[in-house]
Each structure stands twice: as structure tokens, then as C-alpha cells.
Write an enzyme that holds these catalytic residues in place. Structure first.
Site, short mmCIF file in Angstrom:
data_model
loop_
_atom_site.label_atom_id
_atom_site.label_comp_id
_atom_site.label_asym_id
_atom_site.label_seq_id
_atom_site.Cartn_x
_atom_site.Cartn_y
_atom_site.Cartn_z
N GLU A 266 86.93 -7.58 37.64
CA GLU A 266 88.03 -8.54 37.79
C GLU A 266 89.30 -7.79 38.14
O GLU A 266 89.59 -6.75 37.58
CB GLU A 266 88.16 -9.30 36.46
CG GLU A 266 89.45 -10.06 36.24
CD GLU A 266 89.71 -11.16 37.26
OE1 GLU A 266 88.80 -11.97 37.51
OE2 GLU A 266 90.81 -11.19 37.82
N CYS A 341 84.15 -22.94 44.55
CA CYS A 341 85.01 -24.12 44.43
C CYS A 341 85.47 -24.57 45.81
O CYS A 341 86.44 -25.30 45.94
CB CYS A 341 86.19 -23.86 43.50
SG CYS A 341 87.15 -22.44 43.96
N1 SAH Z 1 84.27 -16.43 36.62
C1 SAH Z 1 85.51 -16.72 35.98
C2 SAH Z 1 86.74 -16.66 36.89
C3 SAH Z 1 86.62 -17.19 38.29
S1 SAH Z 1 88.17 -17.36 39.17
C4 SAH Z 1 85.43 -18.04 35.22
O1 SAH Z 1 84.55 -18.85 35.45
O2 SAH Z 1 86.29 -18.28 34.37
C5 SAH Z 1 88.18 -16.05 40.28
C6 SAH Z 1 88.65 -14.74 39.70
O3 SAH Z 1 88.49 -13.73 40.71
C7 SAH Z 1 90.14 -14.69 39.31
O4 SAH Z 1 90.23 -14.33 37.94
C8 SAH Z 1 90.73 -13.59 40.23
O5 SAH Z 1 91.72 -12.83 39.56
C9 SAH Z 1 89.51 -12.75 40.55
N2 SAH Z 1 89.53 -11.97 41.80
C10 SAH Z 1 90.07 -12.31 42.99
N3 SAH Z 1 89.79 -11.38 43.92
C11 SAH Z 1 89.03 -10.42 43.32
C12 SAH Z 1 88.43 -9.21 43.78
N4 SAH Z 1 88.55 -8.80 45.05
N5 SAH Z 1 87.71 -8.47 42.89
C13 SAH Z 1 87.58 -8.88 41.60
N6 SAH Z 1 88.15 -10.02 41.11
C14 SAH Z 1 88.86 -10.79 41.96
#
Ligand code: SAH
Length: 387
Positions: A266, A341
């Protein structure tokens, strides 16, 4: 479909634009959302019916309002799309009811304490936004007051009065956003009351949620979604799992009880701090979290000749990237569970996965956002040479 046939209407719907309540029945909406997933995904695999909500109202556990002035009157509401014009909103059919009441109280307190609200055009004033997050099962409530600078006149009395009127609030945070930006939250948080985060329980596990950490806005349907994701992963207890874009670690932690080892990746530092704390408080010791870019992490895994059995990815609306898909294929998971989403970016990404040697097996929709055009879906994929 429970109470979904009740037809409600909203006086703000035209101007506000956040939802489309009253335009179609909920049943029609679910059918249209399924079609929307089919439009991008049907050529890869069959699409199951959307799993709809039992009661599709007041589901949002995260509620935001912007403060402004209309003819000298302080108001809270939402921006009319593409403008700085504020549409004052007193109640909302998709947001949590308690949150709406707290926003109304804070608006009154801003008036009585004579606090300046921020003006987006002149960049002057103090109080910018309010964000409320609620743990739907714990009933914990966090109020985040977003200010343009560190000052906050009458802070102590303001907080005391707010708590007196709403004793259900469990924490109050001042977030400082001094940038001229469309982002609601700035980087600095100061807890004015309580510990600065809330907790919620999902699928039997307890999660801590900070002001800026991503957390599904519909807790009841998040459980439906996560259960489907776990079924799709078909874990037997021996698998190594990568949870890419893991947020505060919800999916990975729920999977950890059924897997050998899970790694969550993350970008957001605060979310990873929450994730680590969450693993500890749920006594899960076969999971670890890495702050960083998911593509880079998987690339370095493959450089070290490491692989994973299952990959779960849950990217933002912009979807994944071609380099992510290549990096994912290089660690050779047998199964991939893609939570999306945005059906459009999902369809684009499935083509990359197909080229990288993955076959989509099934797609299922889960309605997380009733009366809006947002659609959530899960696709299960298998490596073509595995079963
Ligand atoms: N799976 C989690 C969050 C999904 S939201 C849940 O269900 O609660 C998408 C997440 O991806 C966000 O927290 C964002 O900070 C993260 N994110 C965005 N780009 C990313 C990247 N390149 N590598 C890792 N995380 C990333």
C-alpha cells in the site's frame, strides 16, 4: 429485496448530482449495473447478478461537507459539479443520519463562535470542510474539522460544546489543509478529543481507521464483497497471498486466517500504520505490510525468484497499469482476484491480464453505492496452464 421498493425522493437531487435517487427503481438500477459490468467484461467471462442491498439508504459511513457562505449565512453542503457554488444540504438519503445531524450542529457552532469559513476564490478564512466517519458496527464516530491553518479560535469550548450536544462522538480531529486544492484532507492531523481514529468490525475482525485511510464506505456490503473475494481465492491454508492496494489491510487480514502467509502492499503510510496495528489487535501473525508501489514490490519479488500462489488486487477507480499486470504475471500466481470499482478500467485491465496468460473465470457484482452510478465487481482469473 427488503425495503428497496420504497420510493423516496430528495429535494436536492438535481443540483447536488451525488446520487440519482428517484430516477429508477433500485431493481432497475441493479439490472443496469449488471449490464454495465457485462459491457466491459462479458467477452472475458460470464457475469452474475448484482448482489443488492437489503435497505439501500443511509449506507454511507463516510460523510463530507464543505463550508461556505450564502448571503452572509454560513452553510454546509456540496459543490455543484464543476463549480465553487455550494448547495446547502440538510439531510441526505444515502448518508448516515447521525452524520447529517452532526454537520448541522457544527454549522450552527461555527456561526455562534463566529469562526470564519474558508472562501475557495479568495483563499481566505479558516474552516474548510467537515468529514465524518462512523464504525457502523462499533457505533464509534470520528469528526474531522478541516481548517486552512493551524489556528482554531475557541477550540476547547468548541469541542466541549460539540461533545455536549453529540455525546456519541468518540473522537474529534483537526486536519490542516493549507493548500489550494480540491483534495479535502491535508497531511497534518491533530486529535482534539479522543484517540484520532475509529474502529469497525468487519467479517469478525476489528479494524482501526485513521482520517485519511481508505475504508469501504458501505460496511454491510463490504462484508458481502470480501466474502465473495475469499470464496474466489479458494484458499486451503497452504497459499502465499499478495494483497495489492491493501489499504488498512482488511482483505488480506480476512484471508490470512485461511492462508499460509499474506503480504499487503500500500502506498499510503497512514493506512499501513493502521494495517500493522490491525494485524496486532486481531492476533494475526502470518501477515506483513509494506509501504510502497505494488508494481515495484512484485518486480523485486520476481528478481529474487519469489512467487505467490494468489494475488488479490483492489485498485482505485483509475484501475491498474500494464506494468502492474506484467509484474503480477512475473510472480506467477495461480489465481488472481480483481476487485474493481470501475467496470471500464476493469475491462481494459482484463485484456492485459489475458495477454499475460490469465483467463477470467467469473465476474460478480456487489452493489456498494445504491442510487449512484458507481459499480463494484469482482473477477476471478486463473493462470492458463493451471487449474
Ligand atoms: N483493499 C482495500 C483498499 C482499496 S482502495 C480495502 O478494501 O479497504 C485502493 C488503495 O490503493 C488505496 O488505499 C490507495 O492508497 C492504494 N494505492 C494506490 N496506488 C497504489 C500503488 N501504486 N501501489 C500500492 N497501493 C496503491
Amino acid at each position: 429485496m427488503g425495503n428497496a421498493e420504497i420510493n423516496k425522493s430528495c429535494p436536492y437531487v438535481k443540483e447536488c448530482g451525488a446520487c440519482h435517487i428517484g430516477e429508477r427503481t433500485y431493481e432497475e438500477e441493479l439490472a443496469q449495473k449488471k449490464q454495465q459490468v457485462e459491457a466491459y467484461v462479458k467477452k472475458y467471462c460470464p457475469v452474475a447478478d448484482m448482489a443488492g442491498m437489503y435497505y439501500p439508504y443511509h449506507y454511507r459511513n463516510k460523510v463530507h461537507a464543505v463550508f461556505g457562505r450564502i448571503k452572509d449565512e454560513v452553510v454546509a453542503g456540496t459543490y455543484e459539479e464543476g463549480t465553487h457554488r455550494i448547495i446547502p444540504i440538510k439531510s441526505c438519503l444515502i448518508e448516515d443520519v447521525q452524520a447529517s445531524k452532526i454537520i448541522e450542529t457544527v454549522t450552527d457552532l461555527i456561526k455562534s463562535f463566529k469562526i470564519w469559513v474558508y472562501n475557495e476564490d479568495t483563499c481566505r478564512g479558516l474552516m474548510r470542510h467537515i468529514l465524518i466517519r462512523k464504525g457502523m458496527s462499533t457505533k464509534q464516530i470520528m469528526v474531522v474539522l478541516v481548517t486552512a491553518g493551524p489556528e482554531f479560535p475557541h477550540k476547547k469550548n468548541f469541542v466541549a460544546k460539540l461533545r455536549e450536544i453529540h455525546p456519541e462522538i468518540t473522537t474529534i480531529v483537526q486536519n490542516i489543509n493549507d493548500q489550494n486544492t480540491t483534495m479535502v484532507l491535508g497531511e497534518k492531523n491533530k486529535a482534539l478529543y479522543g484517540n484520532g481514529y475509529i474502529e469497525d468490525v468487519l467479517c469478525g475482525l476489528r479494524f482501526r481507521i485513521s482520517p485519511s485511510s481508505f475504508y469501504q464506505i458501505n460496511s454491510a456490503q463490504a462484508q458481502v464483497l470480501y466474502k465473495k473475494a475469499i470464496q474466489a481465492a479458494a484458499l486451503t491454508g497452504t497459499e502465499t497471498v499478495i494483497d495489492a492496494y491493501c489499504g488498512i489491510g482488511t482483505i488480506g487480514m480476512i484471508m490470512a486466517t485461511k492462508a499460509k502467509r499474506v503480504t499487503g502492499i500500500e502506498l499510503n503510510n497512514d493506512a499501513v500504520r493502521d494495517a500493522k496495528e490491525n494485524a496486532k489487535r486481531n492476533n494475526i501473525d502470518n501477515i506483513r505490510f509494506v509501504v510502497g508501489d505494488a508494481t515495484e514490490y512484485m518486480t523485486s519479488m520476481s528478481e529474487n525468484a519469489e512467487h505467490a500462489d494468489v494475488l488479490v488486487l483492489d485498485p482505485p477507480r483509475s484501475g491498474s497499469t500494464e506494468s502492474f499486470v506484467k509484474a503480477a504475471a512475473s510472480i506467477a500466481p495461480k489465481r488472481i482476484v480483481y476487485i474493481s470499482c470501475n467496470p471500464e478500467t476493469l475491462g481494459r485491465d482484463l485484456e492485459w491480464f489475458r495477454k499475460a496468460g490469465y483467463r477470467a473465470v467469473k465476474a460478480e457484482g456487489v452493489d456498494m453505492f445504491a442510487f449512484t452510478n458507481h459499480t463494484e465487481a469482482i473477477v476471478t482469473m486463473q493462470r492458463k496452464d493451471s487449474r
